[in-house]
Each structure stands twice: as C-alpha cells, then as structure tokens.
Design a protein around this motif. Structure first.
Motif, PDB file in Angstrom:
ATOM      1  N   ASP A  61      -2.307  10.811   8.529  1.00  0.00           N
ATOM      2  CA  ASP A  61      -1.558  11.684   7.923  1.00  0.00           C
ATOM      3  C   ASP A  61      -2.113  12.958   7.369  1.00  0.00           C
ATOM      4  O   ASP A  61      -2.851  13.180   6.701  1.00  0.00           O
ATOM      5  CB  ASP A  61      -0.776  11.102   6.561  1.00  0.00           C
ATOM      6  N   SER A  63      -0.392  15.582   6.850  1.00  0.00           N
ATOM      7  CA  SER A  63       0.638  16.736   6.378  1.00  0.00           C
ATOM      8  C   SER A  63       0.073  16.863   4.790  1.00  0.00           C
ATOM      9  O   SER A  63       0.762  17.318   4.096  1.00  0.00           O
ATOM     10  CB  SER A  63       1.953  16.221   6.239  1.00  0.00           C
ATOM     11  N   GLY A  64      -1.047  16.319   4.103  1.00  0.00           N
ATOM     12  CA  GLY A  64      -1.231  16.354   2.927  1.00  0.00           C
ATOM     13  C   GLY A  64      -0.900  15.275   2.157  1.00  0.00           C
ATOM     14  O   GLY A  64      -1.077  15.249   0.977  1.00  0.00           O
ATOM     15  N   CYS A  66       2.197  13.660   2.171  1.00  0.00           N
ATOM     16  CA  CYS A  66       3.578  13.614   2.109  1.00  0.00           C
ATOM     17  C   CYS A  66       4.278  12.781   3.359  1.00  0.00           C
ATOM     18  O   CYS A  66       5.454  12.462   3.457  1.00  0.00           O
ATOM     19  CB  CYS A  66       4.412  14.800   2.102  1.00  0.00           C
ATOM     20  N   THR A  68       4.828  13.493   6.528  1.00  0.00           N
ATOM     21  CA  THR A  68       5.494  14.559   7.393  1.00  0.00           C
ATOM     22  C   THR A  68       5.013  14.861   8.996  1.00  0.00           C
ATOM     23  O   THR A  68       5.625  15.281   9.884  1.00  0.00           O
ATOM     24  CB  THR A  68       6.257  15.600   6.846  1.00  0.00           C
ATOM     25  N   PHE A  69       3.536  14.749   9.096  1.00  0.00           N
ATOM     26  CA  PHE A  69       3.022  14.963  10.339  1.00  0.00           C
ATOM     27  C   PHE A  69       1.875  13.927  10.298  1.00  0.00           C
ATOM     28  O   PHE A  69       0.916  13.760   9.543  1.00  0.00           O
ATOM     29  CB  PHE A  69       2.336  16.455  10.190  1.00  0.00           C
ATOM     30  N   TYR A  70       1.792  13.387  11.582  1.00  0.00           N
ATOM     31  CA  TYR A  70       0.727  12.578  11.895  1.00  0.00           C
ATOM     32  C   TYR A  70      -0.010  12.679  13.211  1.00  0.00           C
ATOM     33  O   TYR A  70       0.541  13.216  14.041  1.00  0.00           O
ATOM     34  CB  TYR A  70       1.409  11.060  11.974  1.00  0.00           C
ATOM     35  N   ILE A 102       9.996  12.528  10.622  1.00  0.00           N
ATOM     36  CA  ILE A 102       8.784  13.165  10.568  1.00  0.00           C
ATOM     37  C   ILE A 102       9.137  14.338  11.223  1.00  0.00           C
ATOM     38  O   ILE A 102       9.981  14.742  11.865  1.00  0.00           O
ATOM     39  CB  ILE A 102       7.546  12.380  10.798  1.00  0.00           C
ATOM     40  N   HIS A 103       8.073  15.455  10.685  1.00  0.00           N
ATOM     41  CA  HIS A 103       8.224  16.829  11.237  1.00  0.00           C
ATOM     42  C   HIS A 103       7.406  17.026  12.470  1.00  0.00           C
ATOM     43  O   HIS A 103       7.698  17.913  13.435  1.00  0.00           O
ATOM     44  CB  HIS A 103       7.951  17.734  10.408  1.00  0.00           C
ATOM     45  N   GLY A 104       6.355  16.219  12.590  1.00  0.00           N
ATOM     46  CA  GLY A 104       5.440  16.370  13.607  1.00  0.00           C
ATOM     47  C   GLY A 104       4.451  15.391  14.025  1.00  0.00           C
ATOM     48  O   GLY A 104       4.391  14.445  13.109  1.00  0.00           O
TER      49      GLY A 104
END
Length: 118
Positions: A61, A63-64, A66, A68-70, A102-104
């Motif tokens: 992960d 995204s920090g 959260c 949203t990005f893997y 997710i975003h990315g």
C-alpha cells in the motif's frame, strides 16, 4: 506515518521466504506475514496467490496507509509465453472488485527464470 509492508514469498525449494518492511527486515515466518499486512494488502495477496501460485509476490500500500494506491510485483509460471500487457490484464481481472475501490494500481509481472551456474 508511512506503514507500508511488502510481502515476498519465494518457493521453498528455491529460497527461504523473507518479508520486508520499508525500514527493516522481519523474521521469516508465514504466520508473522499475515499480521504485518493491512487488510487491503492481505485481500490482494490472497487472491493473487490463489490464482497464480507465484514464486514471488510483493503487495504494498503506497498511499500512506489509506488503501487507495497499491504496488504489486508478481512472478509466476502462469505468465509463460504471455505478453506483458496480457499478464497485466490477467492480474487486473483477478482484482476487478478491489480495483473499483482504489485510485491507482502499479503492476509489475514476469515469468520467473532460474539461472543455473555449472
């Protein structure tokens, strides 16, 4: 706080399984891997492991924390003779449900090779 966990599994016949965090290596033990992965990372890891039986699999992960990005790195014999774009499509198909939320997604795939030195 960046709490990304990378999970690497290598076939036991080739090497010992070794997990890594972004700051230090962790003792190798399959049971300790699960406790180190966040929920989203674990879901992705389980689905990819079941479908591809990878010789190497890293799920992070990025995204920090959260979810949203893997970033995913996977090596599997299931990719033999398949172009990289189609390998990515196979991974995306397995993760279709997860991708919706997710975003990315960064995917790296390859067919593992073993180089023997004689």
């Amino acid at each position: 706080m960046f709490s990304a966990v990378i999970r690497r599994v290598v076939q036991p016949s080739l090497r010992q399984a070794r997990p890594y965090t972004h700051t230090q290596s962790v003792a190798s033990s399959s049971s300790s891997f699960s406790s180190k992965l966040e929920k989203g990372e674990q879901e992705i890891y389980d689905k990819l492991s079941e479908r591809f039986q990878p010789s190497e699999l890293l799920v992070q992960d990025v995204s920090g924390g959260c979810g949203t990005f893997y970033a995913i790195t996977i090596a599997s014999t299931a990719f033999k003779g398949i172009p990289v774009v189609k390998q990515h499509r196979l991974v995306n198909e397995v993760l279709k449900k997860e991708i919706e939320g997710i975003h990315g997604l960064q995917v790296r795939t390859w067919f593992p090779t073993i180089h023997l030195i004689c």
